[in-house]
Design a protein around this motif. Structure first.
Motif, PDB file in Angstrom:
ATOM      1  N   SER A 198      69.111 -92.534  36.273  1.00 48.57           N
ATOM      2  CA  SER A 198      67.848 -93.249  36.056  1.00 48.57           C
ATOM      3  C   SER A 198      67.937 -94.733  36.397  1.00 48.57           C
ATOM      4  CB  SER A 198      67.419 -93.101  34.584  1.00 48.57           C
ATOM      5  OG  SER A 198      67.341 -91.751  34.225  1.00 48.57           O
TER       6      SER A 198
ATOM      7  N   PRO B 250      61.334 -94.896  28.862  1.00 54.45           N
ATOM      8  CA  PRO B 250      60.994 -94.419  27.516  1.00 54.45           C
ATOM      9  C   PRO B 250      61.950 -93.344  27.001  1.00 54.45           C
ATOM     10  CG  PRO B 250      59.008 -94.643  28.829  1.00 54.45           C
ATOM     11  CD  PRO B 250      60.171 -94.836  29.765  1.00 54.45           C
ATOM     12  N   ALA B 251      62.193 -92.312  27.782  1.00 53.93           N
ATOM     13  CA  ALA B 251      63.039 -91.199  27.326  1.00 53.93           C
ATOM     14  C   ALA B 251      64.501 -91.605  27.194  1.00 53.93           C
ATOM     15  CB  ALA B 251      62.918 -90.024  28.301  1.00 53.93           C
ATOM     16  N   VAL B 252      64.977 -92.416  28.118  1.00 55.32           N
ATOM     17  CA  VAL B 252      66.404 -92.775  28.141  1.00 55.32           C
ATOM     18  C   VAL B 252      66.742 -93.825  27.087  1.00 55.32           C
ATOM     19  CG1 VAL B 252      68.201 -93.908  29.537  1.00 55.32           C
ATOM     20  CG2 VAL B 252      66.746 -92.159  30.559  1.00 55.32           C
TER      21      VAL B 252
ATOM     22  N   ALA C 209      63.133 -93.466  22.979  1.00 56.01           N
ATOM     23  CA  ALA C 209      62.282 -92.294  22.755  1.00 56.01           C
ATOM     24  C   ALA C 209      61.558 -92.313  21.409  1.00 56.01           C
ATOM     25  CB  ALA C 209      63.111 -91.018  22.881  1.00 56.01           C
ATOM     26  N   ASP C 210      62.083 -93.079  20.434  1.00 59.82           N
ATOM     27  CA  ASP C 210      61.453 -93.112  19.110  1.00 59.82           C
ATOM     28  C   ASP C 210      60.698 -94.419  18.857  1.00 59.82           C
ATOM     29  OD1 ASP C 210      63.736 -94.646  19.005  1.00 59.82           O
ATOM     30  OD2 ASP C 210      64.453 -93.858  17.086  1.00 59.82           O
TER      31      ASP C 210
ATOM     32  N   VAL D  74      57.262 -99.706  24.085  1.00 57.71           N
ATOM     33  CA  VAL D  74      58.187 -99.261  25.139  1.00 57.71           C
ATOM     34  C   VAL D  74      57.818 -99.886  26.483  1.00 57.71           C
ATOM     35  CG1 VAL D  74      58.987 -97.289  26.491  1.00 57.71           C
ATOM     36  CG2 VAL D  74      58.843 -97.101  24.029  1.00 57.71           C
TER      37      VAL D  74
ATOM     38  N   ASP E 140      70.810 -90.630  21.020  1.00 56.00           N
ATOM     39  CA  ASP E 140      70.945 -91.598  22.116  1.00 56.00           C
ATOM     40  C   ASP E 140      71.008 -90.881  23.460  1.00 56.00           C
ATOM     41  OD1 ASP E 140      71.593 -93.844  23.700  1.00 56.00           O
ATOM     42  OD2 ASP E 140      72.825 -94.713  22.109  1.00 56.00           O
ATOM     43  N   GLN E 141      70.168 -91.311  24.406  1.00 55.29           N
ATOM     44  CA  GLN E 141      70.176 -90.758  25.769  1.00 55.29           C
ATOM     45  C   GLN E 141      70.715 -91.756  26.793  1.00 55.29           C
ATOM     46  OE1 GLN E 141      69.326 -87.497  26.648  1.00 55.29           O
ATOM     47  NE2 GLN E 141      69.369 -87.252  24.429  1.00 55.29           N
TER      48      GLN E 141
ATOM     49  N   SER F 136      67.088 -93.242  18.758  1.00 52.89           N
ATOM     50  CA  SER F 136      67.309 -93.477  20.184  1.00 52.89           C
ATOM     51  C   SER F 136      68.288 -94.639  20.376  1.00 52.89           C
ATOM     52  CB  SER F 136      65.980 -93.812  20.878  1.00 52.89           C
ATOM     53  OG  SER F 136      65.588 -95.144  20.552  1.00 52.89           O
TER      54      SER F 136
ATOM     55  N   SER G 199      63.669 -99.393  16.533  1.00 49.70           N
ATOM     56  CA  SER G 199      62.997 -98.318  15.797  1.00 49.70           C
ATOM     57  C   SER G 199      63.417 -98.232  14.333  1.00 49.70           C
ATOM     58  CB  SER G 199      63.257 -96.973  16.477  1.00 49.70           C
ATOM     59  OG  SER G 199      64.642 -96.657  16.487  1.00 49.70           O
TER      60      SER G 199
END
Length: 239
Positions: free
Chosen positions: A116, A141-143, A146-147, A153, A190-191, A216, A222
């Protein structure tokens, strides 16, 4: 808090800036804990650690260094500064002396972060160009967060600061956790950094560890109260 209360120095990581500590700073200040959040240059482990070490050395009295993400690698090196009395790792890399981010990451499955990243260049002394990376806007956002609510974000993605590619291969010249007490937060969802990387580093360092389920990489955004609570534990233990 007494005059011997350590000053908390918050060190942000890659793809972020010091504003990501907003909620944590608010919590610490409400409890009367002195805190500063300098801008991390993000140009390389040795130079970034030297900068944060200089900030710590110029801070009156004892210091607790807190590092998020790549900031964990920085405080591992900068933490050898004489007035640093404790280290707090927040969803962070905790390196051993002679180890790089790539070395530690390479022991565990890669996260979505790796696919990414967007590459940029920046000018360096002598007229050349060096490479740096940021997270693509679509993947951010996802990486990373996410929360965290969608509107926040978007701001985090737009204001992220890239990391010099050289930072992934530079090795740590010291491991301050060998001589200083440490605490760690593992972000369970965590991503960006595999939570296994965070757990491994924390266990190796003998850190007092708290795992936050579902958190995340942006755990300081968060879950600021939980992050501040562990920092307060470190402050109390080192006061």
């Amino acid at each position: 808090m007494s005059t011997s209360t350590p000053t908390v120095v918050l060190v942000h990581g890659a793809f972020a800036d010091a504003a990501g500590w907003f909620g944590v700073i608010n919590e610490l200040q409400r409890h009367g804990i002195p805190v500063i959040a300098p801008a991390n240059p993000l140009r390389g482990l040795a130079s970034d650690a030297a900068y944060i070490a200089s900030v710590a050395a110029q801070t009156a009295g004892p210091v607790v260094l807190v590092g998020h993400s790549y900031g964990g690698a920085i405080i591992t090196v900068a933490g050898t500064t004489e007035n640093v009395v404790g280290l707090v790792y927040v969803a962070a890399y905790i390196l051993e002396e002679g180890e790089s981010l790539g070395d530690l990451q390479g022991r565990f499955p890669a996260t979505a972060l790796v696919s990414s990243l967007k590459q940029w260049t920046y000018p360096v002394e002598g007229g050349g160009l060096a490479e740096e990376v940021s997270i693509t806007e679509e993947a951010f956002p996802a990486v990373f967060a996410a929360d965290v609510s969608g509107s926040v974000v978007k701001v985090l993605a737009a204001s992220q600061r890239p990391l010099a590619v050289s930072a992934f291969t530079e090795t740590a010249s010291a491991a301050a956790w060998r001589t200083k007490p440490s605490w760690a937060i593992v972000a369970g969802a965590d991503q960006a950094i595999n939570p296994e990387v965070e757990r491994f580093g924390a266990k190796r360092a003998g850190a007092v560890t708290v795992e936050i389920e579902g958190a995340s990489h942006a755990v300081a955004v968060s879950r600021p109260t939980a992050v501040a609570d562990l920092i307060r534990d470190a402050v109390r233990a080192t006061s």
